[in-house]
Write a protein that holds these residues in place. Structure first.
Motif, PDB file in Angstrom:
ATOM      1  N   TRP A 108       5.134 -10.490  -5.787  1.00  8.76           N
ATOM      2  CA  TRP A 108       4.612  -9.953  -5.137  1.00  8.76           C
ATOM      3  C   TRP A 108       4.274 -10.004  -3.992  1.00  8.76           C
ATOM      4  O   TRP A 108       3.757  -8.741  -2.936  1.00  8.76           O
ATOM      5  N   MET A 127       6.550  -9.062  -1.619  1.00  6.67           N
ATOM      6  CA  MET A 127       6.464  -7.159  -1.010  1.00  6.67           C
ATOM      7  C   MET A 127       5.051  -6.845  -0.489  1.00  6.67           C
ATOM      8  O   MET A 127       5.340  -6.261   0.348  1.00  6.67           O
ATOM      9  N   TYR A 128       4.074  -7.844  -0.764  1.00  7.66           N
ATOM     10  CA  TYR A 128       2.731  -7.917  -0.024  1.00  7.66           C
ATOM     11  C   TYR A 128       3.148  -8.451   1.734  1.00  7.66           C
ATOM     12  O   TYR A 128       2.898  -7.501   2.319  1.00  7.66           O
ATOM     13  N   ARG A 182       5.335  -5.483   3.580  1.00  7.18           N
ATOM     14  CA  ARG A 182       4.423  -4.495   3.498  1.00  7.18           C
ATOM     15  C   ARG A 182       3.481  -3.658   4.604  1.00  7.18           C
ATOM     16  O   ARG A 182       2.993  -4.070   5.157  1.00  7.18           O
ATOM     17  N   SER A 183       2.733  -5.678   4.381  1.00  4.32           N
ATOM     18  CA  SER A 183       1.906  -5.823   5.249  1.00  4.32           C
ATOM     19  C   SER A 183       2.393  -5.009   6.983  1.00  4.32           C
ATOM     20  O   SER A 183       1.978  -4.738   7.674  1.00  4.32           O
ATOM     21  N   THR A 223       4.835  -3.548   7.501  1.00  4.88           N
ATOM     22  CA  THR A 223       5.323  -2.318   8.120  1.00  4.88           C
ATOM     23  C   THR A 223       3.806  -1.557   8.996  1.00  4.88           C
ATOM     24  O   THR A 223       3.723  -0.759   8.792  1.00  4.88           O
ATOM     25  N   VAL A 224       2.546  -2.275   8.065  1.00  3.83           N
ATOM     26  CA  VAL A 224       1.913  -1.362   8.746  1.00  3.83           C
ATOM     27  C   VAL A 224       0.683  -0.827   9.920  1.00  3.83           C
ATOM     28  O   VAL A 224       1.066  -2.080  10.440  1.00  3.83           O
TER      29      VAL A 224
END
Length: 85
Positions: free
Chosen positions: A74, A77-78, A81-82, A84-85
């Motif tokens: 997790w 993944m987090y 993800r952060s 790409t934001v």
């Protein structure tokens, strides 16, 4: 992190500290004691000079690994993800 690091192999205190540089000696000592009291970590003292102490996971500690691995995945993944934001 301690459980995760001990899953790979039993470790001595100084090695654990090098693997987790963000942990102070005191914090690592306290957490190892708590995990030992909970039956998750085994502390083995060898009768030699200088004294040698090795920490390892118990059977109970190894049962935590699916949860630890899920939390690790997790986190990866987090982190991705952060970015790409």
């Amino acid at each position: 992190m301690i459980v995760y690091r001990l899953n790979a192999a039993p470790q001595r205190f100084n090695r654990l500290q090098r693997l987790m540089p963000e942990a102070t000696r005191r914090m690592l000592t306290l957490r190892l004691r708590e995990l030992e009291e909970a039956g998750i970590v085994h502390r083995e003292v060898f009768d030699e000079m200088p004294p040698k102490v090795v920490y390892s996971l118990t059977g109970l500690g190894r049962t935590l690994m699916p949860a630890v691995e899920a939390m690790y995945q997790w986190g990866v993944m987090y982190a991705l993800r952060s970015k790409t934001v």
